[in-house]
Design a protein around this motif. Structure first.
Motif, PDB file in Angstrom:
ATOM      1  N   SER A 158       0.840  -1.202   0.000  1.00 32.07           N
ATOM      2  CA  SER A 158       0.000   0.000   0.000  1.00 32.07           C
ATOM      3  C   SER A 158       0.869   1.243   0.000  1.00 32.07           C
ATOM      4  O   SER A 158       2.035   1.213   0.421  1.00 32.07           O
ATOM      5  CB  SER A 158      -0.910   0.010   1.231  1.00 32.07           C
ATOM      6  N   ARG A 326      -6.348  -0.138   9.115  1.00 33.31           N
ATOM      7  CA  ARG A 326      -7.518   0.431   8.417  1.00 33.31           C
ATOM      8  C   ARG A 326      -7.123   1.479   7.377  1.00 33.31           C
ATOM      9  O   ARG A 326      -7.907   1.816   6.494  1.00 33.31           O
ATOM     10  CB  ARG A 326      -8.492   1.038   9.427  1.00 33.31           C
ATOM     11  N   GLU A 329      -5.759  -0.437   3.414  1.00 34.81           N
ATOM     12  CA  GLU A 329      -6.785  -1.361   2.897  1.00 34.81           C
ATOM     13  C   GLU A 329      -6.236  -2.317   1.851  1.00 34.81           C
ATOM     14  O   GLU A 329      -6.637  -3.474   1.795  1.00 34.81           O
ATOM     15  CB  GLU A 329      -7.954  -0.560   2.322  1.00 34.81           C
ATOM     16  N   ASP A 330      -5.321  -1.817   1.024  1.00 39.94           N
ATOM     17  CA  ASP A 330      -4.765  -2.665  -0.042  1.00 39.94           C
ATOM     18  C   ASP A 330      -3.957  -3.840   0.517  1.00 39.94           C
ATOM     19  O   ASP A 330      -3.679  -4.803  -0.203  1.00 39.94           O
ATOM     20  CB  ASP A 330      -3.862  -1.845  -0.967  1.00 39.94           C
ATOM     21  N   ILE A 332      -4.784  -5.563   3.440  1.00 40.55           N
ATOM     22  CA  ILE A 332      -5.544  -6.465   4.310  1.00 40.55           C
ATOM     23  C   ILE A 332      -5.611  -7.875   3.737  1.00 40.55           C
ATOM     24  O   ILE A 332      -5.275  -8.855   4.417  1.00 40.55           O
ATOM     25  CB  ILE A 332      -6.967  -5.914   4.565  1.00 40.55           C
ATOM     26  N   LEU A 333      -6.025  -8.009   2.482  1.00 40.10           N
ATOM     27  CA  LEU A 333      -6.156  -9.342   1.893  1.00 40.10           C
ATOM     28  C   LEU A 333      -4.799  -9.968   1.601  1.00 40.10           C
ATOM     29  O   LEU A 333      -4.647 -11.191   1.651  1.00 40.10           O
ATOM     30  CB  LEU A 333      -6.987  -9.271   0.612  1.00 40.10           C
ATOM     31  N   GLN A 359     -13.880 -12.435   2.320  1.00 44.95           N
ATOM     32  CA  GLN A 359     -12.913 -11.391   1.991  1.00 44.95           C
ATOM     33  C   GLN A 359     -13.524 -10.011   2.180  1.00 44.95           C
ATOM     34  O   GLN A 359     -12.881  -9.085   2.702  1.00 44.95           O
ATOM     35  CB  GLN A 359     -12.424 -11.559   0.547  1.00 44.95           C
ATOM     36  N   GLU A 360     -14.782  -9.876   1.759  1.00 46.88           N
ATOM     37  CA  GLU A 360     -15.471  -8.595   1.897  1.00 46.88           C
ATOM     38  C   GLU A 360     -15.660  -8.234   3.378  1.00 46.88           C
ATOM     39  O   GLU A 360     -15.565  -7.063   3.766  1.00 46.88           O
ATOM     40  CB  GLU A 360     -16.826  -8.644   1.185  1.00 46.88           C
ATOM     41  N   MET A 363     -12.399  -6.968   4.703  1.00 43.98           N
ATOM     42  CA  MET A 363     -12.136  -5.621   4.210  1.00 43.98           C
ATOM     43  C   MET A 363     -13.004  -4.576   4.922  1.00 43.98           C
ATOM     44  O   MET A 363     -12.595  -3.424   5.092  1.00 43.98           O
ATOM     45  CB  MET A 363     -12.390  -5.556   2.699  1.00 43.98           C
ATOM     46  N   THR A 402     -17.207  -3.522  12.622  1.00 47.33           N
ATOM     47  CA  THR A 402     -17.575  -3.946  11.275  1.00 47.33           C
ATOM     48  C   THR A 402     -18.720  -3.071  10.788  1.00 47.33           C
ATOM     49  O   THR A 402     -19.749  -2.968  11.440  1.00 47.33           O
ATOM     50  CB  THR A 402     -18.018  -5.419  11.251  1.00 47.33           C
TER      51      THR A 402
END
Length: 453
Positions: A158, A326, A329-330, A332-333, A359-360, A363, A402
């Protein structure tokens, strides 16, 4: 008889015979050669401990230049060997020249047997000491490599992480003190290790100290060491973390947890670049690269009188802020996939995958515990998984963090973590203020967070 190998080089065969007879009862192996030209092809020369070398080999020549030449050749092939020069022409300037070229000692012909044996014994002790030093250096080097090894890696691409790594690489080449800040679980120690790895001290040791886990009465002993008998349990002299890190990098984590008294002692050590062991009055110089880390707002703590301003200036030449997950974000997965593979291999569950809805959900989660929370979340999901595809319900997340969640915390542990997180947020990361708001001690708050990491 000493377990050592000697080589005697002299063109006078009577000298060779006399030395062989004299030395064979003292040393395990004694070899002789009469022609120095054999030195170049002599097998396993570097396994020998001592060479006794004549200074002159040509008739009518007594300058000693031949001996100096062959001394240099021997040291090229076997630089650790102790070489004793021998000559019938004693001259102080010749002896000095030989010693400057690396000879261990000088023997005059004809010799006194007792003196010669003493000279050879001294050369043997020198060679033995050099072997021990070389072994200790090799062991020290291996130990440093083991200590510096880290199974953790900086994962992600990221933009936020790239900026941090760019600054880290730039600062690493300098010797300035660095303060690494960021929330719990963001990977501050990884940044500290990266600073060390990219620095000129990378071959030296990296020592990490969790300041939050050191009690007030053990602070000086842990950091500065102590002498035998300096307090009840001091049964022997012990070096502190500053001495252990000498030449390398000292990483002080959670520095915001130090009391004002401990801060004053730390400041003195940093300013003077010396420490004094508990029970001693002898200053010991230390050469360290200092890296500190905290999740506290030290600037606010200075205003509140909880942190020394002069200490902050000392540790804060460069500040590196590690972003929370947070804001990455790029990554996280990418991180989730890395830990999934790691734990799938650890728990013998090959072929595990995370489906799209899961996955969602990952994220959408705010990750208040950052990378550390993600790590434990993946490990728990892998352990409890029953199929090859991980579903959203396989990930136990704090519902309040969440965006799509509607339910509150499901367990007392989750509620406690939520209350602690909320109190820290409301008090801008100030542990003391958050602990007071929750009605618990600062140490209790710290211990609870440590337990949940």
């Amino acid at each position: 008889m000493l377990d050592a190998k000697l080589l005697v080089i002299d063109d006078n065969k009577s000298v060779l015979s006399a030395l062989e007879i004299l030395l064979q009862f003292e040393y395990q192996t004694v070899k002789t050669i009469s022609n120095p030209n054999q030195i170049s092809s002599f097998p396993d020369l570097d396994t020998y401990d001592i060479v006794m070398l004549d200074m002159n080999f040509s008739a009518g020549v007594n300058t000693g230049n031949e001996g100096i030449f062959w001394l240099r050749e021997i040291r090229k092939k076997a630089p650790q060997i102790s070489v004793i020069m021998m000559t019938a022409y004693g001259a102080i300037d010749l002896a000095v020249k030989a010693l400057k070229e690396g000879a261990a000692d000088f023997v005059l012909k004809p010799w006194n047997n007792d003196k010669l044996l003493a000279t050879v014994k001294s050369a043997y002790e020198l060679r033995k000491s050099q072997k021990e030093v070389s072994l200790l250096k090799a062991q020290e080097s291996n130990l440093k490599q083991v200590i510096n090894q880290s199974n953790n890696h900086i994962i992600g691409s990221s933009e936020a992480l790239k900026e941090v790594l760019k600054l880290t690489a730039k600062v690493a080449k300098t010797e300035v003190n660095v303060l690494v800040t960021g929330e719990n679980g963001t990977g501050k120690e990884l940044i500290a290790r990266e600073l060390h790895k990219l620095s000129g001290r990378s071959n030296e040791v990296f020592i990490s100290v969790d300041m939050g886990s050191i009690s007030e009465n053990l602070f000086e002993s842990e950091l500065f060491g102590h002498t035998k008998g300096s307090f009840t349990d001091a049964k022997e002299d012990r070096a502190g973390k500053f001495e252990a890190a000498n030449g390398g990098t000292l990483f002080l984590d959670e520095i915001g947890n130090l009391s004002l008294q401990a801060q004053a002692k730390l400041l003195s050590a940093i300013q003077n670049k010396t420490i004094v062991r508990v029970g001693s009055n002898k200053p010991i110089p230390v050469n360290i690269r200092l890296v500190c880390a905290t999740n506290e707002n030290l600037d606010k703590m200075v205003k509140d009188g909880l942190f020394r301003e002069d200490l902050l200036y000392r540790i804060n030449t460069i500040r590196i802020e590690v972003p929370p997950l947070r804001e990455r974000e790029d990554d996280i997965l990418v991180l989730a996939d890395f830990y999934l593979k790691k734990f799938a291999a650890k728990y013998a569950k090959p072929g595990l995958r995370i489906n799209q809805p899961a996955q969602e959900r990952l994220m959408a989660y705010a990750w208040p515990g950052n990378i550390r929370e993600l790590l434990h979340t993946l490990e728990r999901a892998v352990i409890l998984s029953e199929g090859n595809l991980l579903q959203p319900e396989d990930f136990l997340l704090n519902a309040k963090s969440t965006t799509s969640a509607t339910n509150g915390p499901e367990t007392l542990e989750e509620m406690e973590l939520l209350m602690i997180t909320k109190a820290l947020d409301q008090n801008e990361g100030n542990y003391s203020a958050a602990a007071e708001q929750l009605g618990i001690s600062r140490q209790t708050l710290y211990n609870k967070l440590k337990k949940k990491k």
